[in-house]
Design an enzyme around this catalytic site. Structure first.
Site, mmCIF file in Angstrom:
data_model
loop_
_atom_site.group_PDB
_atom_site.id
_atom_site.type_symbol
_atom_site.label_atom_id
_atom_site.label_comp_id
_atom_site.label_asym_id
_atom_site.label_seq_id
_atom_site.Cartn_x
_atom_site.Cartn_y
_atom_site.Cartn_z
ATOM 1 N N HIS A 1 0.547 -1.411 0.210
ATOM 2 C CA HIS A 1 0.005 0.026 0.044
ATOM 3 C C HIS A 1 1.013 1.369 0.108
ATOM 4 O O HIS A 1 1.831 1.259 0.647
ATOM 5 C CB HIS A 1 -1.063 0.095 1.056
ATOM 6 C CG HIS A 1 -0.113 -0.248 2.471
ATOM 7 N ND1 HIS A 1 -0.538 -1.075 3.451
ATOM 8 C CD2 HIS A 1 0.637 0.518 3.298
ATOM 9 C CE1 HIS A 1 0.057 -0.659 4.464
ATOM 10 N NE2 HIS A 1 0.825 0.107 4.398
ATOM 11 N N ASN A 2 0.159 2.433 -0.619
ATOM 12 C CA ASN A 2 0.956 3.696 -0.769
ATOM 13 C C ASN A 2 2.527 3.766 -1.545
ATOM 14 O O ASN A 2 2.896 4.649 -1.326
ATOM 15 C CB ASN A 2 1.163 4.208 0.475
ATOM 16 C CG ASN A 2 -0.275 4.185 1.330
ATOM 17 O OD1 ASN A 2 -1.300 4.572 0.715
ATOM 18 N ND2 ASN A 2 -0.199 3.886 2.746
#
Length: 330
Positions: free
Chosen positions: A231-232
């Site tokens: 994620h991210n």
């Protein structure tokens, strides 16, 4: 496609017959009549190919037609889609489940495909059998999603992308917060994934949605099979990531980076534009990796890694020499 048409497409010089019909691609040593191959060598070769792409410096006399290009391998790659044309008849399978409110203009939809509401699929795209596309997804034009892939809600995929079989895009990231009793509670995973144009993602990859923001893969990036992107993570343009590599949360991979196979990149890492990370390397948390060639665990400039390896190889001799000295002292 005739040899002269190939030369014209490449803006290249042709020596030989301009009217040979080329119907296939092959390696130099296996090619037969009607096929084209390439050679990056400047020395003489034998082949049964009807035509061969060669370098500008090639001056040998051969029996086949030759087309000279600055990079024969690149030229071969560029003409491949013109000769090796994928043939798929436009059709929508009767048992595809397309939700009301979805705007789907794909040329091909295979069996057991499901597409959620408020999703847009662009012109000339292909959605192959068993694919699940969630709600509020955008898939651009001419994008191909191969069988049994899953695209979660809210994902954005650009045009001219290829998603190979079994890949999952937009699943929850791996983020947990521990309470006073030691129990783990999932941090919100409510962000999205944005995949820009002309990205290719290999088979059985996993790309997590952002926790509160966006996981982004930049234009022209190519990802091999069995790669995990957490994620991210923000990946720039034209990045190459080889198989079995993993990139942990909130790391930034800038433009034109090359990541070899089985590389592990920890969280909050920044890899600067132009860096090359050697196979099986490990990049520890919060590290900034500059442009250049890097390798090792932990990752370090290649020259330093090579010196350390050379030193390790000499340890046994040093150990033996010390034993010999001790024997002389007795």
């Amino acid at each position: 496609m005739k040899t002269q048409e190939i030369a014209d497409f490449l803006s290249a010089d042709l020596a030989g017959d301009p009217n040979i019909e080329i119907v296939g691609l092959a390696a130099l040593d296996t090619a037969v009549t009607g096929e084209i191959a390439f050679s990056e060598s400047q020395s003489f070769f034998e082949t049964k190919a009807s035509a061969v792409l060669v370098s500008l410096e090639f001056n040998e006399s051969v029996t086949c037609t030759v087309i000279k290009a600055a990079s024969p391998k690149l030229a071969f790659t560029l003409i491949a889609p013109l000769i090796h044309i994928k043939k798929i008849e436009p059709s929508w399978h009767a048992n595809a489940d397309i939700a009301d409110g979805a705007d789907v203009r794909a040329s091909f939809i295979g069996p057991f495909v499901t597409i959620g509401t408020d999703t847009i699929v662009g012109d000339s795209s292909e959605i192959h059998s068993g694919v699940r596309i969630g709600r509020n997804v955008i898939v651009g034009e001419r994008t191909v999603i191969h069988p049994n892939s899953v695209v979660y809600d809210g994902t954005r995929i650009g045009s001219d992308c290829i998603i190979h079989a079994g890949t999952v895009i937009g699943s929850d990231g791996f983020g947990y917060v521990k309470d006073e009793n030691g129990s783990h509670h999932q941090f919100p995973q409510i962000g999205s994934v944005v995949i820009e144009d002309n990205v290719e993602i290999g088979a059985n990859c996993s790309i997590d949605r952002g926790s509160l923001g966006t996981t982004r893969i930049g234009e022209g990036t190519k990802i091999d099979n069995l790669v995990h992107i957490a994620h991210n993570v923000h990946i720039g343009k034209r990045v190459i990531i080889a198989g079995q590599s993993g990139i942990a949360g909130s790391s930034v991979i800038e433009d034109d980076v090359v990541i070899a196979g089985q590389v592990g990149i920890s969280d909050h890492v920044t890899i600067r534009s132009g860096a090359v990370i050697g196979a099986k390397s490990a990049v520890f948390p919060n590290k900034i990796v500059r442009s250049g060639v890097w390798a090792g665990i932990p990752v370090q400039p290649l020259e330093e890694y090579a010196r350390q390896n050379a030193g390790l190889k000499g340890l046994q001799k040093l150990k033996d020499d010390i034993k010999d000295i001790k024997k002389l002292q007795k």
